[in-house]
Design an enzyme around this catalytic site. Structure first.
Site, mmCIF file in Angstrom:
data_model
loop_
_atom_site.group_PDB
_atom_site.id
_atom_site.type_symbol
_atom_site.label_atom_id
_atom_site.label_comp_id
_atom_site.label_asym_id
_atom_site.label_seq_id
_atom_site.Cartn_x
_atom_site.Cartn_y
_atom_site.Cartn_z
ATOM 1 N N GLY A 69 0.863 -1.182 0.000
ATOM 2 C CA GLY A 69 0.000 0.000 0.000
ATOM 3 C C GLY A 69 0.897 1.228 0.000
ATOM 4 N N ASN B 222 -12.026 -4.093 2.831
ATOM 5 C CA ASN B 222 -10.648 -4.307 3.255
ATOM 6 C C ASN B 222 -10.334 -5.758 3.626
ATOM 7 O OD1 ASN B 222 -10.060 -1.693 2.661
ATOM 8 N ND2 ASN B 222 -9.949 -0.967 4.773
ATOM 9 N N ASP C 256 -2.406 5.289 19.352
ATOM 10 C CA ASP C 256 -3.369 5.823 20.325
ATOM 11 C C ASP C 256 -2.646 6.361 21.563
ATOM 12 O OD1 ASP C 256 -5.442 5.069 18.597
ATOM 13 O OD2 ASP C 256 -5.530 3.045 19.444
ATOM 14 N N HIS D 1 -9.113 -1.090 18.558
ATOM 15 C CA HIS D 1 -8.799 0.215 17.966
ATOM 16 C C HIS D 1 -10.076 0.846 17.413
ATOM 17 C CE1 HIS D 1 -6.487 3.315 16.071
ATOM 18 N NE2 HIS D 1 -6.889 2.980 14.870
HETATM 19 P P1 A3D Z 1 -4.676 5.420 1.117
HETATM 20 O O1 A3D Z 1 -3.868 6.677 1.040
HETATM 21 O O2 A3D Z 1 -5.955 5.357 0.383
HETATM 22 O O3 A3D Z 1 -3.718 4.224 0.645
HETATM 23 C C1 A3D Z 1 -4.151 2.910 0.515
HETATM 24 C C2 A3D Z 1 -3.371 2.281 -0.611
HETATM 25 O O4 A3D Z 1 -3.683 0.895 -0.674
HETATM 26 C C3 A3D Z 1 -3.691 2.880 -1.992
HETATM 27 O O5 A3D Z 1 -2.512 3.355 -2.604
HETATM 28 C C4 A3D Z 1 -4.283 1.709 -2.755
HETATM 29 O O6 A3D Z 1 -3.979 1.708 -4.134
HETATM 30 C C5 A3D Z 1 -3.616 0.534 -2.042
HETATM 31 N N1 A3D Z 1 -4.283 -0.721 -2.295
HETATM 32 C C6 A3D Z 1 -5.615 -0.970 -2.392
HETATM 33 N N2 A3D Z 1 -5.824 -2.273 -2.650
HETATM 34 C C7 A3D Z 1 -4.611 -2.869 -2.716
HETATM 35 C C8 A3D Z 1 -4.174 -4.188 -2.948
HETATM 36 N N3 A3D Z 1 -5.029 -5.188 -3.160
HETATM 37 N N4 A3D Z 1 -2.843 -4.422 -2.944
HETATM 38 C C9 A3D Z 1 -1.960 -3.440 -2.723
HETATM 39 N N5 A3D Z 1 -2.308 -2.147 -2.490
HETATM 40 C C10 A3D Z 1 -3.625 -1.881 -2.493
HETATM 41 O O7 A3D Z 1 -5.004 5.074 2.637
HETATM 42 P P2 A3D Z 1 -4.085 5.373 3.903
HETATM 43 O O8 A3D Z 1 -2.679 5.055 3.555
HETATM 44 O O9 A3D Z 1 -4.432 6.682 4.480
HETATM 45 O O10 A3D Z 1 -4.653 4.256 4.927
HETATM 46 C C11 A3D Z 1 -4.406 2.893 4.677
HETATM 47 C C12 A3D Z 1 -5.169 2.025 5.658
HETATM 48 O O11 A3D Z 1 -4.651 2.208 6.974
HETATM 49 C C13 A3D Z 1 -6.660 2.377 5.770
HETATM 50 O O12 A3D Z 1 -7.432 1.210 5.915
HETATM 51 C C14 A3D Z 1 -6.733 3.210 7.027
HETATM 52 O O13 A3D Z 1 -8.018 3.201 7.625
HETATM 53 C C15 A3D Z 1 -5.715 2.494 7.878
HETATM 54 N N6 A3D Z 1 -5.189 3.269 8.988
HETATM 55 C C16 A3D Z 1 -5.094 2.633 10.180
HETATM 56 C C17 A3D Z 1 -4.610 3.312 11.273
HETATM 57 C C18 A3D Z 1 -4.500 2.605 12.583
HETATM 58 O O14 A3D Z 1 -4.183 3.228 13.573
HETATM 59 C C19 A3D Z 1 -4.781 1.182 12.683
HETATM 60 C C20 A3D Z 1 -4.236 4.639 11.158
HETATM 61 C C21 A3D Z 1 -4.322 5.255 9.926
HETATM 62 C C22 A3D Z 1 -4.804 4.554 8.831
#
Ligand code: A3D
Length: 326
Positions: A23, A109, A162, A189
């Protein structure tokens, strides 16, 4: 001038550790950049989108002469490039937008994390997986089920973030250095996470002796809503600097065998009276991954908060199981 470098096969050849981030969005790119900057090893950044991981990785590598770090950063769409990673961080998936709960992301997801995990395991059968994708408690469960790894090698990132939020709010309120503030947030979480002010300290002094009960309650509440607060401001996505830093702190503890005590989502086997669920608890992280769980003595109120947080996690797990993805 002639130069003969040490090459693979020489006895003095010590390859760097390898870290893959799946990702290349906001959290993934931030984590990859911080990991390279901290020289945790060579970094592979993978995404399904063509060009984006390659472009971001090249950009990071081009920053290395300025910042002075020695790490290769490779962007790819091909899991073969992730082969033999020591640690794999999963951030792939969709993120929350205003009005969405973490749980709204679940169905999309789960499929993504299941597919990503299967690919990781195929190419890095000995790696340690750290999951970031939300809803975290459901996604780390998905990664554990699909990988078949033992609990030492599948860990979720939530508590470090957190707790960092709670620490920053405490430091701001008391006008003290964040270096002197320690805090711990347990549980799932979600909105039912369990900040533990009784175990927070400022320069070794219990927080409860430094701050009035009303302020402590406000900080605990703000901590539980910390993700939503950022989403309201950003409007188009969720937090990524602190989440990226948090997961890199965990990866560093593992890659450098630091034996850090950090709150993480761990698969519990009887600790806190919980069996076969992931919950946020204080963990020892070292070269083997999850090397131990610390069981804090909780009072009645804290135990009740953990129980209601566990109920929320159980609902998520039921939803995952009902999808029948694995
Ligand atoms: P975002 O910037 O949308 O990045 C997600 C990436 O995942 C994108 O570049 C997509 O192309 C890629 N992706 C989608 N499907 C696939 C796949 N099958 N294989 C490989 N890559 C793929 O999101 P983000 O970076 O802001 O957040 C990513 C995730 O982390 C989300 O689910 C958020 O909710 C989560 N998150 C969790 C926390 C915690 O504290 C647990 C904090 C912040 C974000």
């Amino acid at each position: 001038m002639r130069w003969s470098g040490v090459v693979e096969g020489d006895s003095a050849y010590f390859p760097r550790k390898k870290l893959t981030v799946v990702g290349s969005g906001n959290v993934g790119a931030t984590a990859a950049f911080l990991a390279a900057y901290k020289e945790l090893g060579n970094v592979v950044l993978l995404d399904v989108i063509q060009g984006v991981p390659q472009g971001k990785a090249l950009d990071m590598y081009e920053a290395s002469p300025i910042l002075g770090y020695n790490a290769q950063v490779q962007g790819t769409n091909d899991y073969a490039d992730t082969a033999d990673s020591d640690v794999v961080i999963i951030t792939a998936g969709i993120a929350r937008k205003p009005g969405m709960s973490r749980d709204d992301l679940l169905a999309t997801n789960v499929k993504i994390v299941a597919e990503v995990t299967a690919n990781i395991v195929k190419h890095s059968p000995h790696c340690i997986i750290i999951v970031v994708t939300n809803p975290l408690d459901a996604m780390v469960y998905t990664a554990k089920q699909v990988s078949g790894f033992c609990r030492k090698r599948v860990i979720g990132m939530a508590g470090v973030l957190d707790s960092a939020r709670m620490r920053s709010f405490i430091a701001e309120k008391l006008n003290v250095s964040i270096s002197d503030v320690s805090a711990v947030v347990l549980g799932g979480h979600g909105d039912s996470m369990v900040p533990l002010p009784r175990y927070a300290t400022v320069g070794g002094v219990p927080l409860t002796e430094m701050m009035d009960a009303k302020s402590i309650a406000e900080i605990s509440q703000r901590t539980a809503q910390g993700g939503a607060e950022i989403i309201q401001l950003l409007k188009t996505g969720s937090a990524f600097y602190a989440p990226g830093a948090a997961v890199v702190e965990m990866a560093e503890a593992i890659l450098k065998d630091q034996n850090r005590i950090l709150p993480c989502a761990a698969w519990l086997e009887g600790e806190y009276g919980i069996t076969d669920y992931f919950m946020g608890v204080p963990c020892k992280l070292g070269g083997g991954g999850l090397e131990g769980v610390i069981e804090l003595d909780l009072n009645e109120q804290e135990q009740a908060a953990m129980a209601s947080s566990l109920d929320a996690v159980k609902i998520l797990v039921q939803q995952v199981d009902a999808l029948g993805v694995f």
